[in-house]
Enzyme design. Sequence first.
Site, PDB file in Angstrom:
ATOM      1  N   GLN A 196       0.847  -1.194   0.000  1.00  8.50           N
ATOM      2  CA  GLN A 196       0.000   0.000   0.000  1.00  8.50           C
ATOM      3  C   GLN A 196       0.879   1.239   0.000  1.00  8.50           C
ATOM      4  OE1 GLN A 196      -2.202   1.873   3.237  1.00  8.50           O
ATOM      5  NE2 GLN A 196      -4.092   1.425   2.139  1.00  8.50           N
ATOM      6  N   TYR A 229      -6.284  10.903   3.715  1.00 13.04           N
ATOM      7  CA  TYR A 229      -4.908  11.206   3.312  1.00 13.04           C
ATOM      8  C   TYR A 229      -4.895  11.978   1.987  1.00 13.04           C
ATOM      9  CZ  TYR A 229      -4.009   8.189   7.246  1.00 13.04           C
ATOM     10  OH  TYR A 229      -4.001   7.654   8.511  1.00 13.04           O
ATOM     11  N   ARG A 282      -7.640   1.868  -2.874  1.00 14.41           N
ATOM     12  CA  ARG A 282      -8.525   1.855  -1.711  1.00 14.41           C
ATOM     13  C   ARG A 282      -9.262   3.187  -1.600  1.00 14.41           C
ATOM     14  NH1 ARG A 282      -7.786   0.572   4.834  1.00 14.41           N
ATOM     15  NH2 ARG A 282      -9.264  -1.145   4.732  1.00 14.41           N
ATOM     16  N   GLY A 319      -9.400  -6.771   9.443  1.00 18.60           N
ATOM     17  CA  GLY A 319      -8.279  -5.976   9.911  1.00 18.60           C
ATOM     18  C   GLY A 319      -7.737  -6.412  11.247  1.00 18.60           C
ATOM     19  N   ARG A 320      -8.286  -5.855  12.330  1.00 18.92           N
ATOM     20  CA  ARG A 320      -7.747  -6.146  13.665  1.00 18.92           C
ATOM     21  C   ARG A 320      -7.682  -7.645  13.965  1.00 18.92           C
ATOM     22  NH1 ARG A 320      -7.966  -1.138  16.894  1.00 18.92           N
ATOM     23  NH2 ARG A 320      -7.043   0.337  15.435  1.00 18.92           N
TER      24      ARG A 320
END
Length: 365
Positions: free
Chosen positions: A100, A186, A233, A322-323
């Site tokens: 990424q 971002y 993404r 994810g987590r």
Amino acid sequence: MTTALFNAISLGKHNLSNRIVMPPMTRSRASQPGDVANDLMAQYYGQRATAGLIISEGTQVSEMGKGYAWTPGIYSQEQIAGWHKVTDAVHQVNGVIFAQLWHVGRVTHPDNIGGQQPISSSAMKAENVKVFIDNGTDEPGFVDVVEPRAMSIDEIQQVIAQFKQAALNAIAAGFDGIELHAANGYLINQFIDSESNQRSDQYGGSLENRLRFLDEVVAAMVDAIGADKVGVRLAPLTTLNGTVDADPEQTYTAAAKLLNEHGIVYLHIAEADWEDAPEMSSGFKQALRDAFSGVLIYAGKYSPERAEDAIENGLADMIAFGRPFVANPDLPNRIRLGQPWNNHNPDTLFGGGAKGLTDYPRFSN
């Protein structure tokens, strides 16, 4: 026992053994000085390579692109060599890994970028946003972001070139492809969303203009390494890091159509996943499915059952967890066998060493 998650799927030239994705998660363990990926990170990703696809943590394309302490870069030869340790570890166990690539824009602090002022689409500070800096300990020190300056046209072209070079560097480092981080507030997201872009030139105002930076970065990457190695993404409903769009369904359906025209290999949608977060409607998801013909990945607090439903009803092709991947290096096997999941330790997510990174146990029966 789930089935749809374990059906094979093609991603470019790769035949993936399952539809489970390990998504990007900042862990801030890069070696200093130099923000270099290392042996500990190689072990971490190698442990999790039974995912159908791994997407690396966000990797800055330049010094100015760095938002947080100890995140890895991919713009120096030392960084490329460091990442090669990671890709080798993943490939040794037949995994597939994309890098990424990100530039955080205004979501940083001068302490993270050599004392410089951050850059963004516009000279607008991200309100109520903190980042962490190296405060001389191994615990992250959280500070408020500062006001950025608006990028000139020349600077926009420079950043496009940095993304293109980073894509080439990722392939040189052994990655199977790249994911462009255009989500979560971002830099690219700062151009896309209407409330963070106040430009009056060809990169602001109309929806077409707000998508221009995304369009040109993706075009440069596709030109450099091929559309079959490029994913993107997006996060249509997130308000993370201060970016908000007035009409996300219109904006992000248009973005999906634009990306489809480039023929990129996948589109990765990050759903808002905090408590009381807005839900993406099935109609919105269907609009994205209609707009984009490549592999569609969703992430956002999915259970195996919800993931199965999303794949079986055709709205998603792969699902990212994810987590759960933080604390379960063997997550696909746990899902397949219906076994319980370890809980992650939130205190060891960012910074530090092996504790909370590579020491989570595998399931044993």
